[in-house]
Design a protein around this motif. Structure first.
Motif, PDB file in Angstrom:
ATOM      1  N   ALA A  27       8.821  -1.213  -8.207  1.00  0.00           N
ATOM      2  CA  ALA A  27       8.902  -1.012  -6.927  1.00  0.00           C
ATOM      3  C   ALA A  27       8.254  -2.320  -5.777  1.00  0.00           C
ATOM      4  O   ALA A  27       9.001  -2.481  -4.781  1.00  0.00           O
ATOM      5  CB  ALA A  27       8.043   0.057  -6.368  1.00  0.00           C
ATOM      6  N   ALA A  28       7.511  -2.918  -6.310  1.00  0.00           N
ATOM      7  CA  ALA A  28       6.846  -3.977  -5.604  1.00  0.00           C
ATOM      8  C   ALA A  28       7.514  -5.508  -5.960  1.00  0.00           C
ATOM      9  O   ALA A  28       6.988  -6.338  -5.373  1.00  0.00           O
ATOM     10  CB  ALA A  28       5.155  -4.139  -5.831  1.00  0.00           C
ATOM     11  N   ALA A  29       8.221  -5.240  -6.789  1.00  0.00           N
ATOM     12  CA  ALA A  29       8.825  -6.645  -7.435  1.00  0.00           C
ATOM     13  C   ALA A  29       9.444  -7.489  -6.564  1.00  0.00           C
ATOM     14  O   ALA A  29       9.278  -8.676  -6.404  1.00  0.00           O
ATOM     15  CB  ALA A  29       9.574  -6.547  -8.719  1.00  0.00           C
ATOM     16  N   ALA A  44       0.800  -1.143  -0.125  1.00  0.00           N
ATOM     17  CA  ALA A  44      -0.079  -0.143  -0.130  1.00  0.00           C
ATOM     18  C   ALA A  44       0.728   1.270  -0.128  1.00  0.00           C
ATOM     19  O   ALA A  44       0.486   2.357  -0.464  1.00  0.00           O
ATOM     20  CB  ALA A  44      -1.064   0.216   1.267  1.00  0.00           C
ATOM     21  N   GLU A  45       2.101   1.036   0.414  1.00  0.00           N
ATOM     22  CA  GLU A  45       3.032   2.248   0.437  1.00  0.00           C
ATOM     23  C   GLU A  45       3.629   2.447  -0.844  1.00  0.00           C
ATOM     24  O   GLU A  45       3.966   3.764  -1.242  1.00  0.00           O
ATOM     25  CB  GLU A  45       3.821   2.059   1.657  1.00  0.00           C
ATOM     26  CG  GLU A  45       3.791   1.843   2.807  1.00  0.00           C
ATOM     27  CD  GLU A  45       4.782   1.585   3.775  1.00  0.00           C
ATOM     28  OE1 GLU A  45       4.871   2.133   4.856  1.00  0.00           O
ATOM     29  OE2 GLU A  45       5.735   0.822   3.292  1.00  0.00           O
ATOM     30  N   ASP A  80       9.416   8.251  -2.232  1.00  0.00           N
ATOM     31  CA  ASP A  80      10.637   8.773  -2.148  1.00  0.00           C
ATOM     32  C   ASP A  80      10.554  10.135  -2.951  1.00  0.00           C
ATOM     33  O   ASP A  80      11.530  10.416  -3.597  1.00  0.00           O
ATOM     34  CB  ASP A  80      11.646   7.866  -2.380  1.00  0.00           C
ATOM     35  CG  ASP A  80      11.684   6.605  -1.198  1.00  0.00           C
ATOM     36  OD1 ASP A  80      11.515   7.117  -0.355  1.00  0.00           O
ATOM     37  OD2 ASP A  80      12.128   5.692  -1.830  1.00  0.00           O
ATOM     38  N   GLY A  81       9.484  10.788  -3.175  1.00  0.00           N
ATOM     39  CA  GLY A  81       9.315  12.149  -3.960  1.00  0.00           C
ATOM     40  C   GLY A  81       9.030  11.923  -5.294  1.00  0.00           C
ATOM     41  O   GLY A  81       9.139  12.827  -6.195  1.00  0.00           O
ATOM     42  N   GLN A  82       9.056  10.709  -5.798  1.00  0.00           N
ATOM     43  CA  GLN A  82       9.003  10.485  -7.215  1.00  0.00           C
ATOM     44  C   GLN A  82       7.465   9.742  -7.413  1.00  0.00           C
ATOM     45  O   GLN A  82       7.090   9.107  -6.741  1.00  0.00           O
ATOM     46  CB  GLN A  82       9.854   9.311  -7.758  1.00  0.00           C
ATOM     47  CG  GLN A  82      11.577   9.702  -7.710  1.00  0.00           C
ATOM     48  CD  GLN A  82      12.274   8.717  -8.394  1.00  0.00           C
ATOM     49  OE1 GLN A  82      12.076   7.735  -8.435  1.00  0.00           O
ATOM     50  NE2 GLN A  82      13.489   9.476  -8.825  1.00  0.00           N
TER      51      GLN A  82
END
Length: 466
Positions: A220-222, A32-33, A208-210
């Protein structure tokens, strides 16, 4: 010792029990993050497809090369000329790396157990400061969590010492209970699903700002989603104890199918029952989700299910962790004293050393929240698994290219070759996205590389006898 102990259902239970462990209880919050609901489900789909390729590789190798029963280190060894130093070192290195990944990953399961136990004992989350060490603030909750994790680790150690088959049956019972419980969770949550909680469904997220689109969210979740499927090779590790080699492939594919259904169903329902802001702050998302659906009784029910599930997973992973160096030592690919057994056929030395290493990593729970410790150890462990996965895929490709075991089977060669290429490509993709956090990645690689320093402990006479 009677090696042929495990049938298809016990093997399937090991696969499901090892995969459906800490991941399903903690990943909804982690995902979720970094991903929208649509990104989360797409990440599960991509990872499920990649792991299916790996599962087909492991299942196929178990049938085509049943002589290599006893762990994926034998696939790495067989990539090179029989009896060569390269062959022996490849087998040893994979056994070492896989072993390190296993006992590191054990810590994630054990810390998740402590998180869910805090439902019944809230003092485990107490922020009352006890003392400070090296700038780290040690709280009552940290100390209690450390104690619980240690007791669970060594309690399961004592059970396994009484015999592999008995521990396997206990794992089977825990796995059956968890699958039944998850089905209950899915059915109940279906009636309380709120569409507003998953809207916007496929929006960009800021990490992270992106700003990440759907593909960026999948990247990102891989690593996190692959952690949930680590253990798909469990049946292969216990292949020397299986009744039939064909049971390895059946258990691997069946276990993966069950796990994927559970992961996608529960992920979607947790997102639909908890508001996003509450989900990203949860230390035990499934407990909070069921509590939201049916009240406080739901939180205790889900926490109890979690404890049963995680107990089974702890047994399964400690079994797996100790089995790898034990089998490698029996194959003269590891330090010889790891093959010592007790009177019940349990690998006693391997168990002790494995759990001492895990105990050292449990210290990560002392100075921070469980969610942070979980994310740290799962990333380290997942990246350490990828080299063995790649080498197994390459070995499958070698069989295809040389035609070994494929006499007059042109179609099977083409199919299995494509599967091996996809499995290797998927593993390389995870390594690439895993380098996004250099510090954690380097630690995972560092633990893998440290095996080089222990290679001289494998006696030269054993090496010559291979």
């Amino acid at each position: 010792m009677k090696n042929q102990q495990l049938g298809v259902w016990l093997l399937t239970a090991l696969v499901v029990g090892n995969m459906v462990g800490s991941g399903i209880f903690m990943l909804p919050r982690s995902l979720a993050e970094i991903a929208s609901p649509g990104g989360t489900l797409l990440a599960w789909t991509v990872t499920g497809a990649g792991v299916l390729m790996l599962a087909l590789v492991f299942g196929n190798l178990a049938i085509r090369r049943p002589d290599l029963a006893g762990g994926i280190q034998l696939y790495a060894k067989s990539l090179f000329r029989e009896g060569s130093s390269t062959s022996r070192f490849a087998g040893y290195t994979v056994a070492w790396g896989y072993w390190v990944a296993n006992w590191t990953g054990n810590v994630a399961i054990i810390t998740t157990f402590a998180s869910y136990l805090s439902t019944f004992f809230p003092s485990m989350t107490s922020s009352r400061e006890l003392f400070i060490i090296g700038g780290a603030r040690i709280t009552l909750g940290n100390v209690l969590t450390f104690a619980v994790c240690s007791v669970l680790l060594w309690g399961m150690h004592a059970i396994i010492l009484r015999g592999i088959q008995g521990a396997g049956r206990l794992n089977f019972a825990a796995t059956a209970a968890k699958v039944a419980g998850f089905l209950f969770f899915i059915i109940v949550s279906l009636f309380m699903f709120e569409k507003s909680n998953v809207i916007p469904f496929a929006d960009n997220v800021i990490v992270d700002g992106q700003s990440l689109g759907l593909l960026g969210q999948v990247n990102a979740a891989a690593v996190a989603t692959l952690w949930a499927f680590v253990g798909v090779e469990s049946a292969v590790i216990f292949s020397s104890r299986a009744k039939k080699s064909v049971h390895i492939k059946v258990a691997t594919i069946l276990g993966l199918t069950i796990a994927l259904f559970i992961y996608m169903g529960i992920s979607a329902l947790v997102m639909g029952t908890l508001p996003h802001a509450q989900l990203v702050e949860s230390q035990k998302p499934l407990v909070d989700s069921l509590s939201h659906v049916i009240g406080s009784s739901g939180s205790y029910l889900m926490a109890g299910l979690g404890l049963i599930s995680l107990t089974g997973s702890t047994i399964g992973w400690i079994l797996l962790s100790s089995e790898v160096p034990y089998q490698a030592a029996r194959q003269n690919l590891f330090i010889p004293f790891f093959k010592k057994e007790n009177k019940h056929g349990a690998p006693v030395v391997s168990l002790v050393i494995t759990n001492i290493c895990a105990q050292l990593f449990i210290f990560s729970t002392i100075s921070g929240p469980i969610s942070r410790a979980f994310s740290f150890v799962t990333t380290v462990a997942t990246l350490s698994y990828l080299v063995p996965y790649i080498l197994a895929s390459v070995f499958q490709l070698k069989l295809v290219l040389t035609g070994e075991t494929y006499l007059h089977q042109r179609r099977a060669r083409l199919t299995d070759g494509a599967i091996a290429v996809l499995a290797a490509a998927y593993s390389l993709y995870i390594i690439k996205v895993g380098t996004a956090d250099p510090k954690t990645f380097l630690l995972g690689v560092g633990l893998f590389v440290t095996g080089i320093f222990f290679w001289p402990m494998v006696p030269k006479e054993n090496r010559r006898n291979l």
